[in-house]
Design a protein around this motif. Sequence first.
Motif, PDB file in Angstrom:
ATOM      1  N   ARG A   1       0.844  -1.197   0.000  1.00 31.16           N
ATOM      2  CA  ARG A   1       0.000   0.000   0.000  1.00 31.16           C
ATOM      3  C   ARG A   1       0.875   1.241   0.000  1.00 31.16           C
ATOM      4  O   ARG A   1       2.018   1.223   0.458  1.00 31.16           O
ATOM      5  CB  ARG A   1      -0.982  -0.010   1.160  1.00 31.16           C
TER       6      ARG A   1
ATOM      7  N   SER B   1       0.722   5.304   1.089  1.00 30.78           N
ATOM      8  CA  SER B   1       0.048   6.403   1.770  1.00 30.78           C
ATOM      9  C   SER B   1       0.657   7.688   1.250  1.00 30.78           C
ATOM     10  O   SER B   1       1.883   7.809   1.158  1.00 30.78           O
ATOM     11  CB  SER B   1       0.234   6.310   3.281  1.00 30.78           C
ATOM     12  N   ARG B   2      -0.186   8.635   0.928  1.00 31.64           N
ATOM     13  CA  ARG B   2       0.286   9.905   0.389  1.00 31.64           C
ATOM     14  C   ARG B   2      -0.020  11.012   1.377  1.00 31.64           C
ATOM     15  O   ARG B   2      -1.158  11.156   1.805  1.00 31.64           O
ATOM     16  CB  ARG B   2      -0.408  10.183  -0.943  1.00 31.64           C
ATOM     17  N   GLU B   3       0.987  11.785   1.705  1.00 35.75           N
ATOM     18  CA  GLU B   3       0.789  12.953   2.568  1.00 35.75           C
ATOM     19  C   GLU B   3       1.220  14.156   1.766  1.00 35.75           C
ATOM     20  O   GLU B   3       2.397  14.305   1.430  1.00 35.75           O
ATOM     21  CB  GLU B   3       1.637  12.854   3.841  1.00 35.75           C
TER      22      GLU B   3
ATOM     23  N   CYS C   1       7.547   7.677  10.927  1.00 34.35           N
ATOM     24  CA  CYS C   1       6.814   6.513  10.400  1.00 34.35           C
ATOM     25  C   CYS C   1       7.410   5.173  10.825  1.00 34.35           C
ATOM     26  O   CYS C   1       6.796   4.136  10.594  1.00 34.35           O
ATOM     27  CB  CYS C   1       6.804   6.558   8.874  1.00 34.35           C
TER      28      CYS C   1
END
Length: 148
Positions: free
Chosen positions: A47, A49-51, A109
């Motif tokens: 997966r 995740s975009r920030e 993270c």
Amino acid sequence: MDKLLAAFQQFFRENADAWIERFQYKEAGPQLLLQAFLQRIVNGGGRISREYGLGRRRTDLFLEWPLDEAQGFLGPVQRVVLELKILHKSLEATIEEGLTQTAAYADQCGAQEAHLIVFDRRPGRSWEEKIFHRRETIGGRTIGVWGM
């Protein structure tokens, strides 16, 4: 990750000019092209995740994929941070700023691996000047630095 990013460098070199022109917001083009290229991670069970930090000229990507298919995300997981920068200042100033952000984001993270990708969209630059890969260390963390 090194093989994947090296493959993206070649893909970007071959296709960037044709694809970037299709985006109204030219600065977002390189980031969107990378995100589309990385879709294979999702297709492989991982997966992304975009920030977004658009006001700060960056897009952070956090990649995760299980190391044991049977356990999935409940077992061991590989975690990688990608910090994306469009070169606006000098290359070294952009890298210096980006390394600090990348290391902080990777620590936040709990990522085992981190990479800084710098897109040089300045006109008149040859691909030999834009494409590079090196490793930098900041605060005891080694970060891959990729030029495109």
